[in-house]
Design a protein around this motif. Structure first.
Motif, short mmCIF file in Angstrom:
data_model
loop_
_atom_site.label_atom_id
_atom_site.label_comp_id
_atom_site.label_asym_id
_atom_site.label_seq_id
_atom_site.Cartn_x
_atom_site.Cartn_y
_atom_site.Cartn_z
N ILE A 154 7.09 -50.99 79.22
CA ILE A 154 7.10 -51.01 77.76
C ILE A 154 6.60 -52.37 77.28
N ARG A 155 5.74 -52.37 76.24
CA ARG A 155 5.31 -53.62 75.64
C ARG A 155 6.41 -54.17 74.74
N ALA A 156 6.44 -55.46 74.55
CA ALA A 156 7.48 -56.12 73.75
C ALA A 156 7.51 -55.58 72.32
N ASP A 157 6.34 -55.25 71.73
CA ASP A 157 6.31 -54.77 70.35
C ASP A 157 6.84 -53.35 70.20
N GLN A 158 7.09 -52.66 71.33
CA GLN A 158 7.63 -51.31 71.27
C GLN A 158 9.16 -51.28 71.33
N ILE A 159 9.79 -52.37 71.69
CA ILE A 159 11.25 -52.41 71.87
C ILE A 159 11.98 -52.41 70.53
N LYS A 160 11.48 -53.11 69.56
CA LYS A 160 12.02 -53.14 68.19
C LYS A 160 13.50 -53.49 68.11
N PRO A 161 13.87 -54.71 68.41
CA PRO A 161 15.27 -55.11 68.23
C PRO A 161 15.64 -55.12 66.75
N ARG A 162 16.90 -54.87 66.42
CA ARG A 162 17.36 -54.88 65.03
C ARG A 162 17.64 -56.29 64.51
#
Length: 196
Positions: A154-162
């Protein structure tokens, strides 16, 4: 009814309009549950001794005041720490149980985060490790982002932390501790909301 520094009714409720007082709870709590509360919420190593003493005394008379309970605990604890009253841990444990404090923390954190606007900051001050643990876990979970399987690329921009954790956890400095000794165990954590 929270402190053994002066005598008062043994209440310990944060909201006196609901729930049992500490005196009512101590009058009916079973031995095993009292030991569990003292060990888990107070990290009290003499939990069984204290529980035996409370059960024994309550059969003779009601335990209704803070100093009465503090004296029972002090008599039951064989080793007293320097500069720490022997009832400190037990009072903390009973207060946490009466108010369901750890359950309340777990409920309020998601509500507080939901109430924030994007860019808003959530600041939490915990006063002992039992309070801090669920706060730390919740903030780390929300900062981690979506829960994908560990072996999935998974790319970092796909993780979407809140949220984004802001700085390191802060403790009271020397100057504050000189004026406010009770801040010695406080820890503050800050997070910024990144998305809805």
């Amino acid at each position: 009814g929270f402190s053994f520094q002066r005598d008062g009714a043994l209440d310990m409720r944060m909201d006196t309009s609901r729930g049992q007082t500490a005196a009512q709870w101590l009058a009916e709590v079973e031995f095993g549950e009292l030991v569990r509360v003292l060990k888990v919420y107070g990290e009290e190593r003499f939990a069984k001794r204290i529980a035996h003493a409370v059960i024994e005394i309550r059969e003779e008379q009601a335990i209704e005041t803070t100093l009465q309970l503090a004296d029972i605990i002090a008599d039951a604890v064989p080793v007293h720490e320097r500069e720490k009253h022997p009832a400190t841990r037990s009072f903390q444990a009973i207060r946490i149980a009466i108010n369901e404090e750890l359950q309340e923390i777990s409920k309020v954190l998601p509500d507080a985060l939901d109430a924030l606007a994007v860019g808003g900051r959530l600041v939490v001050i915990s006063f002992h490790s039992l309070e801090d643990r669920p706060v730390k876990r919740y903030l780390q979970k929300e900062a981690k982002g979506d829960d994908f399987p560990p072996d999935l690329p998974i790319r970092a921009d796909q993780i979407k932390p809140r949220i984004r954790l802001v700085g390191k956890p802060q403790r009271a400095g020397t100057a504050e501790l000189e004026t406010n000794r009770r801040a010695r165990s406080a820890i503050m954590r800050v997070a910024e909301k990144l998305r809805v």
